[in-house]
Design an enzyme around this catalytic site. Structure first.
Site, mmCIF file in Angstrom:
data_model
loop_
_atom_site.group_PDB
_atom_site.id
_atom_site.type_symbol
_atom_site.label_atom_id
_atom_site.label_comp_id
_atom_site.label_asym_id
_atom_site.label_seq_id
_atom_site.Cartn_x
_atom_site.Cartn_y
_atom_site.Cartn_z
ATOM 1 N N ASP A 138 50.632 -13.867 36.274
ATOM 2 C CA ASP A 138 51.512 -15.001 36.582
ATOM 3 C C ASP A 138 50.835 -15.930 37.587
ATOM 4 O O ASP A 138 49.977 -15.493 38.364
ATOM 5 C CB ASP A 138 52.825 -14.508 37.171
ATOM 6 C CG ASP A 138 53.691 -13.781 36.152
ATOM 7 O OD1 ASP A 138 53.485 -13.995 34.949
ATOM 8 O OD2 ASP A 138 54.564 -12.994 36.579
ATOM 9 N N TYR A 189 48.268 -2.400 41.251
ATOM 10 C CA TYR A 189 48.733 -3.613 41.928
ATOM 11 C C TYR A 189 49.096 -3.309 43.382
ATOM 12 O O TYR A 189 49.590 -2.217 43.695
ATOM 13 C CB TYR A 189 49.997 -4.165 41.255
ATOM 14 C CG TYR A 189 49.811 -4.647 39.845
ATOM 15 C CD1 TYR A 189 49.509 -5.979 39.577
ATOM 16 C CD2 TYR A 189 49.960 -3.781 38.765
ATOM 17 C CE1 TYR A 189 49.361 -6.437 38.275
ATOM 18 C CE2 TYR A 189 49.812 -4.223 37.461
ATOM 19 C CZ TYR A 189 49.510 -5.546 37.222
ATOM 20 O OH TYR A 189 49.356 -5.992 35.929
ATOM 21 N N ASP A 197 61.219 -12.814 41.047
ATOM 22 C CA ASP A 197 60.117 -13.067 41.982
ATOM 23 C C ASP A 197 60.455 -14.279 42.836
ATOM 24 O O ASP A 197 61.516 -14.892 42.678
ATOM 25 C CB ASP A 197 58.779 -13.227 41.250
ATOM 26 C CG ASP A 197 58.723 -14.406 40.289
ATOM 27 O OD1 ASP A 197 59.510 -15.370 40.482
ATOM 28 O OD2 ASP A 197 57.925 -14.376 39.345
ATOM 29 N N ARG A 245 57.463 -6.995 38.949
ATOM 30 C CA ARG A 245 58.657 -7.691 39.443
ATOM 31 C C ARG A 245 59.928 -7.036 38.928
ATOM 32 O O ARG A 245 60.969 -7.089 39.601
ATOM 33 C CB ARG A 245 58.604 -9.174 39.087
ATOM 34 C CG ARG A 245 58.437 -9.490 37.633
ATOM 35 C CD ARG A 245 58.307 -10.987 37.421
ATOM 36 N NE ARG A 245 57.787 -11.280 36.099
ATOM 37 C CZ ARG A 245 57.796 -12.492 35.584
ATOM 38 N NH1 ARG A 245 58.288 -13.497 36.263
ATOM 39 N NH2 ARG A 245 57.286 -12.699 34.384
#
Length: 311
Positions: A46, A74, A88, A185
């Site tokens: 993203d 992550y 988010d 997310r």
């Protein structure tokens, strides 16, 4: 500007994507830096996210569908106490609940419950297609979107340090090891829901994709993505130096097998060779160390699933 010569067939470029640009923006930037149109990427990030994006150049783009890039790592920050419509920080706030009563023990327990094999509902503003259109396009058009849950695997969902408690929120730094298709997310959203206070993601950085890590990644924007800095000879040289030739990338991503010159010829002509006794897809190299093909055993023989020398 003189361009250095690319490795034969191209290779993989590990890029450290900055925030604020799309994965397609990175591809366009690499095309400009390398003066090469044939560029693709694996595993979209993203715009808000930073970190490792695996980019393929020239004929190595054909390798992307074969690379074992299923496991990812992550680093992220989850804000508890606030829900957004995108799960988010880019979305609009939809609800707030003061999380002051939520204990560190409760947070740890809820994170443990979100580890393992899960059925996860992706964010409604994801790029998943619904009847031929991206989910986020339908949301932006005012259409209600509820995506079906899908199986994902989260092997690690741990806090990094102590939760930071502020005015009406708790910020939690986390590390996540997960399978392809996992939405971090959505983990943030589900963690907040499990604790009864809501939650969303405020930062996301991908540090690993399969066997590749961001430690080896290049900065193709020279530290200034917003300013779109000019392509200089020093930048071109640095990106070329970071490009991993296809054969080297394959050695990192797959088990390897040395084959004879005769077997290399057979694979090049679509003929099978004797099985190598290696599970899954593996790479075949001739006696000179040249990458010949990706191969898979079937019974007592092995067949080429991707021919590099003939591709």
């Amino acid at each position: 500007m003189t361009q250095p010569e690319l490795p034969a067939g191209g290779g993989l470029l590990l890029v450290d994507k900055p925030t604020g640009c799309t994965s397609h923006d990175v591809v366009s930037r690499v095309r400009r830096v390398l003066a090469m149109r044939r560029v693709g990427h694996a595993g979209t990030l993203d715009p808000m996210a930073t970190g490792l994006l695996v980019v393929a150049v020239d004929r190595a783009t054909r390798l992307l569908g074969h690379l074992a890039l299923t496991g990812k790592t992550y680093l992220a920050t989850v804000r508890l106490g606030v829900d957004t419509d995108s799960d988010d920080a880019d979305g609009a706030v939809t609800a707030t609940v003061d999380p002051a009563a939520v204990t560190d023990t409760a947070i740890a327990g809820a994170m443990t419950a979100l580890t393992g094999e899960l059925m996860q509902v992706p964010s409604s503003v994801s790029a998943i297609k619904v009847d031929g259109r991206r989910a986020y396009e339908r949301v932006r058009a005012g259409e209600p979107v509820r995506l079906a849950a899908r199986p994902v695997t989260v092997t690690r969902f741990d806090a990094v340090g102590t939760p930071r408690r502020g005015d009406g929120v708790i910020d939690l730094d986390v590390v996540v090891d997960c399978s392809t298709g996992t939405y971090v997310r959505s983990l943030a959203r589900d963690l907040g829901a499990a604790l009864g206070v809501g939650g969303h993601l405020t930062a996301l950085r991908r540090t690993r994709v399969g066997p590749f890590t961001v430690d080896d990644a290049a900065d193709v924007y020279a530290g200034d993505p917003a300013g779109r800095p000019p392509v200089t000879e020093s930048l071109v040289a640095a990106v070329h130096a970071a490009l991993l030739p296809a054969a080297d990338a394959v050695r990192v991503a797959f088990p390897g097998r040395e084959i004879t010159t005769e077997q290399a010829v057979d694979l090049g002509h679509g003929r099978r060779i004797g099985a190598g006794g290696i599970a899954g897809t593996y790479a075949a190299f001739d006696p000179a160390g040249r990458f010949i093909a990706l191969v898979a055993d079937e019974g007592n023989s092995a067949r080429s699933v991707f021919g590099w020398q003939t591709g």
